[in-house]
Structures are given as C-alpha cells and as structure tokens.
Design an enzyme around this catalytic site. Structure first.
Site, PDB file in Angstrom:
ATOM      1  CD  GLU A 279      -3.056  -1.013   0.199  1.00 15.66           C
ATOM      2  OE1 GLU A 279      -2.964  -0.404  -0.675  1.00 15.66           O
ATOM      3  OE2 GLU A 279      -3.177  -2.751  -0.443  1.00 15.66           O
ATOM      4  CG  ASP A 362       2.558  -7.308  -5.865  1.00 14.58           C
ATOM      5  OD1 ASP A 362       2.109  -6.728  -4.559  1.00 14.58           O
ATOM      6  OD2 ASP A 362       1.498  -8.288  -6.577  1.00 14.58           O
TER       7      ASP A 362
END
Length: 422
Positions: A279, A362
């Site tokens: 995030e 990611d």
C-alpha cells in the site's frame, strides 16, 4: 417499433445473454493453472483444501455471473424508466402541481433513484446471499440493509448535486459537456479528500491501531519510504466479512493508512508488513495522484463521447420518448444509461492500468522490505479467505480484475525470494 416492443426485445436479449454468461463462467475452469505452476506455491491445490477448491469453483462462477449481469440489468432498468415512460410521467405530474423547480427537481431525482435502487436490489440480494452462504460475508441481513440504505442516501445526495448542475448547464448554450468536465475536476478531488474522513466512517468504525508495537513497525516502514504518516488506523470489518484487506487513501491531510481487523487477526507480522509495504508503494509511486488524473481524463472521454451520443439520440428519438429538449428532466434515465454503458465498456482499459499499478506496488513492497518473507503465505491466505480464483478466465480478467492474479503474485514473490534483480 413501439417502446413496449423494444423493451420486450431487450428483455429477450438479456435472457439469452444471461444464459450464455452462465455457460461461460461454468465451463471456464476456475483455479486451472498452467503445467509450469502445478505443484508450486502458486498452485491452489497446494494450499486450498479439496473442499475449498470445490467451493471456490462454484462461488466464483456465481460471482462472475452476477457481475456480468449487473451492467445489462442496470441498462434494462433505465430502459424501463425511459421507454416505459415512467420518468416522463413523473416529470409531467410534478409540473401539473405547479410546484417551484427547487422542490420538483429533488423529488424527481428521488423518484428515479428510488426506482433504480429497488429494481436493482434483487441482484444485490443475490450477491449477498451467495457470499453469506459460502462464509465470506458474516454480516447479518439487518446490517447489510443498513449499509444499502446508506449507499442510497449518499448516492442520492451526490446524484442530486451532480444532476442539478448538469441540467443547468444543459439549458445553456455552448459546449455543455466541456463545461461539465471542468466543473467535475474540483468535484473529483473533493470526493477523494472526503472519502476517508466523511464517507467511509458512515459504514464502518475506525480507530487507532490496537497493537502499538505493530503500529510502530509500520510507521518505521513508512518513514523508510518517506511517507509522512503519524498514525495507522484499524477498521472493524470482522462483523461483516471474513475477507482481508488494507489500503492507503485520501489526499493531503486526509491521507490514511488503514488495516482491516480481519487482516490483523489472520496474518502474521511479516505478512502484514508485506501488505502494508504494498500500500505504501501506491503512495510513493504517486498512484493516488495518477488515479485522480485518470478519473479526470476518463470523465473527459465519457462526457465527450456521451455528449455526442446524447445530442443525437435526443434529436432522433426525443419526441418519441417524451423528451422535449436536451435539458428536459425526463432525459435523466437516458443520461444514466449512456454513462453506465460507457463505464462498462471502459473496464478493460481501466482494469489493465490498475493491474499494472498493483503489480508495481507488489514489486516495491519486496524491495522496500528487502525480502519476500511473508509474501507468498500472505497471498495464499488472502486467496483462502475470499475463496478467490487464482487464475481467472480471460473475460473476468478484462472486465473484473483490478489486480494481478494470485498465481502471478505468488510466482513473482517466489522469483524474488530465489534471487531478485536489483
């Protein structure tokens, strides 16, 4: 062709489409991974139980079918309001009462919104029932209905403000769609600002993270990423779902780092740090700003294309449908129909952009932490919690998936663990 005949024809097409999509989602094998991934940590057979695999197959078929029905179902509703003459009759009935426009317009928009909400409710109930029956949703019916009513209230308030401005501009000369787009820019930014601090708390309870040591670890990670965060929030979701999530949203002073309490309960600390680093990657790579820019850009395209179609449809079919001009309130279902169709058609593009951003986040998370510790098991546990399809079929990927598949994400983490290129 009479409006009733057109509606009947569309209803028949809808049934044929529904059957075709049911066959598609039934016979595109969920969780079917290529031979190269079989037996690896990306293969669901290695971390799902046989029962979970069966549930995932039937659940995802139902989820995908409901999703692919949702757009055409919504279009049918607007077609009923438009071709069936309901919107025109409501507008004319309000005019006969000689009420001022400031009273008539909110009532008219309320009628259109309420009818759309009620006619769409069966599909929402079906989705809730499916999720509840497989143990994904834990929310009681009363709580679910409350959330839907909040949805309706927020949607009505937003719709009333937007349509009031839209019809006022439609009544003026010039490039009305361009004026609407310019006004939409500050509105989009305002909604992004108020979402985490005004709208989200209407649905769920937010509080500072209950684990101070974990919060400090997350804040240390944020400091390493040069993110000006001073507090991590925990949102109570366990009363509603068994799924897990975390996110960073808001802009400026409304920025929030948020963890679902289900995530805290089911993931280990290394797994939580991986999901939080992901995030943070969105923030560092300015995905929030790019999301705002994308919303502004897509609104421009939608208004330009939708405006062109709207002008021509009103000229050709307006009299037949009881629309007396482009600023006639009776055209509201037509405007909503065009926006819905254009939004659905744009999903492959917007989803592809989103998948790229999620894949980049990611990769950033792995590099920020410096290892893949917890990454593989985190993705596996997320898949188990929601019984997701780790390798969705093509149409699902194009129209529904905003993230890389679980198979891809697990495989990427495995490759990093074996020796990332830095």
């Amino acid at each position: 062709m009479r409006p009733s005949a057109k509606l009947l024809r569309y209803a028949i097409l809808f049934v044929v489409y529904a059957v075709a999509m049911a066959l598609y989602v039934r016979y595109t094998s969920p969780n079917n991974v290529p031979a190269a991934y079989q037996g690896t940590p990306a293969d669901p057979a290695t971390f799902f139980t046989p029962g979970q695999l069966r549930d995932s197959e039937t659940l995802n078929a139902a989820r995908n079918w409901i999703f692919f029905l949702s757009g055409p179902w919504e279009w049918l509703i607007y077609g009923i309001l438009l071709l069936g003459g309901a919107a025109r009759r409501w507008n004319e009935a309000l005019e006969r009462r000689r009420l001022p426009a400031v009273v008539r317009f909110p009532v008219f928009v309320l009628l259109v919104n309420a009818a759309s909400f009620l006619l769409y409710l069966p599909l929402r109930v079906l989705g809730y029932g499916v999720s509840r029956s497989y143990g994904i949703s834990t929310q009681p019916l009363s709580g679910w209905l409350r959330d839907k009513l909040v949805d309706f209230g927020v949607g009505y308030a937003t719709s009333l403000a937007v349509t009031a401005v839209a019809f006022w501009i439609l009544s003026r000369r010039g490039r009305w769609w361009l004026k609407l787009w310019l006004i939409s820019i500050p509105f989009t930014l305002f909604m992004m600002y108020v979402q985490p601090v005004v709208i989200d708390p209407l649905y769920n309870k937010f509080a500072p993270l209950s684990d101070p040591k974990l919060e400090q670890r997350i804040l240390d990670l944020a400091a390493k990423a040069d993110i000006p965060a001073h507090r991590v929030y925990e949102v109570e979701m366990s009363a509603k779902t068994n799924a897990m999530n975390a996110y960073v949203n808001g802009i400026g002073s409304s920025l929030r780092i948020v963890l679902w309490d289900t995530t805290l309960q089911k993931l280990s600390e290394p797994e939580i740090l991986q999901i939080m680093a992901h995030e943070m990657g969105h923030y560092v790579m300015h995905h929030l700003e790019w999301s705002a820019a994308g919303a502004v850009g897509s609104t421009f395209v939608a208004l330009a294309a939708g405006g062109w179609l709207y002008e021509r449809i009103v000229r050709r079919k307006g009299a037949e449908w009881g629309i007396r001009g482009r600023a006639d309130w009776s055209a509201l279902p037509l405007i909503l129909l065009l926006l819905s169709v254009l939004s659905f058609a744009s999903l492959p593009v917007s989803n592809a952009v989103s998948r790229q951003a999620e894949g980049a986040a990611d990769d950033y998370a792995l590099r920020l932490i410096g290892s893949a510790e917890g990454a593989v098991t985190m993705h596996q546990k997320l898949a188990i919690a929601s019984l997701s399809d780790v390798n969705p079929p093509l149409l699902v990927r194009w129209f529904r998936d905003t993230h890389p598949s679980d198979m891809e994400r697990i495989a990427d983490a495995e490759r990093y663990a074996q020796g990332p290129s830095r």
